[in-house]
Design a protein around this motif. Structure first.
Motif, short mmCIF file in Angstrom:
data_model
loop_
_atom_site.label_atom_id
_atom_site.label_comp_id
_atom_site.label_asym_id
_atom_site.label_seq_id
_atom_site.Cartn_x
_atom_site.Cartn_y
_atom_site.Cartn_z
N ARG A 66 0.91 -0.88 -0.23
CA ARG A 66 -0.19 -0.19 0.40
C ARG A 66 0.75 1.20 -0.13
O ARG A 66 1.67 1.59 0.41
N ILE A 67 -0.01 2.05 -1.41
CA ILE A 67 1.16 3.79 -0.96
C ILE A 67 0.20 4.84 0.15
O ILE A 67 0.95 5.63 1.04
N ASP A 68 -0.94 4.83 -0.19
CA ASP A 68 -1.82 4.76 0.22
C ASP A 68 -3.52 4.02 0.41
O ASP A 68 -3.26 3.11 -0.23
N SER A 69 -4.86 5.48 1.45
CA SER A 69 -6.12 4.35 1.08
C SER A 69 -6.29 3.69 0.26
O SER A 69 -7.15 2.78 -0.34
N VAL A 70 -6.40 4.31 -1.10
CA VAL A 70 -6.29 3.70 -3.03
C VAL A 70 -5.76 3.19 -3.72
O VAL A 70 -5.17 2.72 -4.58
N ARG A 71 -3.85 3.38 -3.29
CA ARG A 71 -3.08 3.13 -4.49
C ARG A 71 -1.50 2.43 -3.98
O ARG A 71 -2.03 1.91 -2.61
N PHE A 72 -1.52 0.97 -4.54
CA PHE A 72 -0.57 0.01 -4.38
C PHE A 72 0.13 -0.29 -4.79
O PHE A 72 0.08 0.45 -5.94
N ILE A 73 1.55 -0.61 -4.60
CA ILE A 73 2.43 -1.30 -5.14
C ILE A 73 2.34 -3.01 -6.04
O ILE A 73 1.76 -3.34 -5.07
#
Ligand code: PMT
Length: 389
Positions: A192-199
């Motif tokens: 997770r990068i933030d609450s809506v994005r990921f790697i």
């Protein structure tokens, strides 16, 4: 199961119809393939009547490709009786008639052989060497038994009885790994990068799920630790599904389950790095500059299991490479203390992420190398299990 019974030219060929009858009684669909010499001992009409299918005997009868369609049809090829001649041909890659050609085409599916010959032929170093070669490729040998031989002497060389062969096929297929528990990792991890994005990555979980199914087919219980995928993996008996999202969750599940397992096959595409921090809200676009992500390393699950592994356990890793493939895979095999590594190259068309097919090279710790053609992931899974268990 769809079983092909191959019959070669030994006196025990007269027992082949009984074997076909027993296999059919046990619920299998059976087709027969025979050498010309086998038909000196048992007739075409008998084999076609008991199997209720045409006999495969002539390599060129229907355009010369029947060995391939028969290979696609069959789940298992049983050769009974297997003469010294057919054993020698297979061990040396000779395909000069219908059955030997079918046997070579069957190289990625289960093959069982029931040798039958004179006792001195059986103990000949060439035959014994050939048998060892077949075994090292995963071909199962049933018998021979000791007793009175057709030539009148007593000794080792009688074909195992049809009932024993039929039992060996049925038990072998369902219980080769009975009582064993295996760990499989599959799919991608999301970091997770933030609450809506990921790697993340493109792994679909298909390869790992095929491995879990092939292990269950061989009789094992499977602990399947799987990253986020759209595959429906929940409804299978004997596959215990542990859904995870991140590499750290996969690490926690795998290291907890591994000590109770006989072995592990790690096919997951695990993110090597994750964002150092995960924002609990959606990060806003910064109009003036680009965005920088600080990444930290994830734990290496495979290397950790390599450190935990006991001498009783088998550990199989995967390597996904784009260049210097074999050298890199070999390095991973040693560095992570693995017994086997399964190499996929993204340079091979139809192999790797998302697709239903794969093409692999399996390297073992003791220097063996098995290369597959492009096959379905299910067939690749069977090959991996045949080679590594
Ligand atoms: O899921 P599919 O769409 O069917 O695709 C299948 C596949 C291409 C993902 C699969 O066949 C495959 O190649 N899996 C390994 C992918 C990979 O991450 O390879 P690697 O060379 O980066 O890793 C080497 C090994 O270490 C792998 O067994 C991996 O699971 C393991 N690993 C890697 C990093 C890490 N932090 N922990 C690990 O356990």
């Amino acid at each position: 199961m769809k079983i092909i019974v191959g019959i070669t030219g030994g006196i025990a060929a007269y027992k082949a119809p009984e074997l076909v009858r027993l296999l059919k009684k046990a619920g299998h669909e059976v087709r027969c393939a025979a050498t010309e010499h086998a038909l000196q001992f048992v007739t075409r009409v008998t084999l076609e009547t008991v199997s209720q299918h045409p006999l495969y005997c002539d390599l060129f009868a229907s355009g010369g490709t029947e060995h391939i369609s028969l290979k696609d049809w069959g789940d298992l090829l049983m050769v009974a009786p297997a003469t010294a001649n057919i054993i020698g041909k297979v061990a040396n890659g000779i395909a000069d008639d219908a059955l030997s050609t079918l046997l070579l085409a069957f190289s990625h599916k289960p093959v069982v052989m029931a040798p039958a010959m004179n006792c001195e032929m059986w103990t000949h170093p060439a035959v014994q060497r050939n048998i060892e070669t077949l075994k090292s490729w995963g071909i199962r040998i049933v018998g021979p038994a000791e007793g009175e031989l057709a030539c009148g002497v007593n000794g080792m060389g009688r074909m195992a009885e049809p009932q024993q062969i039929a039992d060996a096929i049925c038990q072998g297929e369902r219980s080769k790994m009975k009582g064993e528990r295996w760990l499989v990792t599959a799919g991608p991890t999301y970091e997770r990068i933030d609450s809506v994005r990921f790697i993340g990555n493109y792994s679909s979980g298909k390869m790992g799920f095929a491995l879990a199914q092939a292990l269950v087919d061989a009789g094992a219980e499977v602990e399947l630790v799987i990253g986020p995928t759209a595959l429906n993996v929940s409804t299978y008996q004997h596959i215990h599904v542990h859904r995870v999202e991140s590499a750290r969750e996969m690490y926690a599940a795998a290291t907890e389950l591994f000590p109770q397992c006989n072995g592990a096959i790690l096919s997951a595409a695990v993110a090597d790095y994750r964002p150092a921090e995960c924002a609990d809200h959606k990060l806003k676009k910064n109009n003036s500059e680009g965005m920088h992500l600080d990444l930290v390393q994830n734990p290496d699950i495979l290397a950790t299991l390599g450190g935990m592994k006991t001498s009783e356990q088998t550990l199989v890793g995967f390597a996904l490479e784009t260049d210097n493939e074999e050298a890199n895979a070999q390095r991973k095999l040693e560095k992570k203390n693995l017994d086997y590594i399964v190499l996929n190259s993204l340079r091979d068309k139809g192999a790797g992420f998302g697709v239903d097919t794969n093409k692999v090279t399996i390297l073992s710790r003791d220097g063996h190398r098995t290369e597959s053609p492009l096959l379905s992931k299910r067939e690749i899974a069977q090959l991996i299990i045949q080679t590594t268990t």
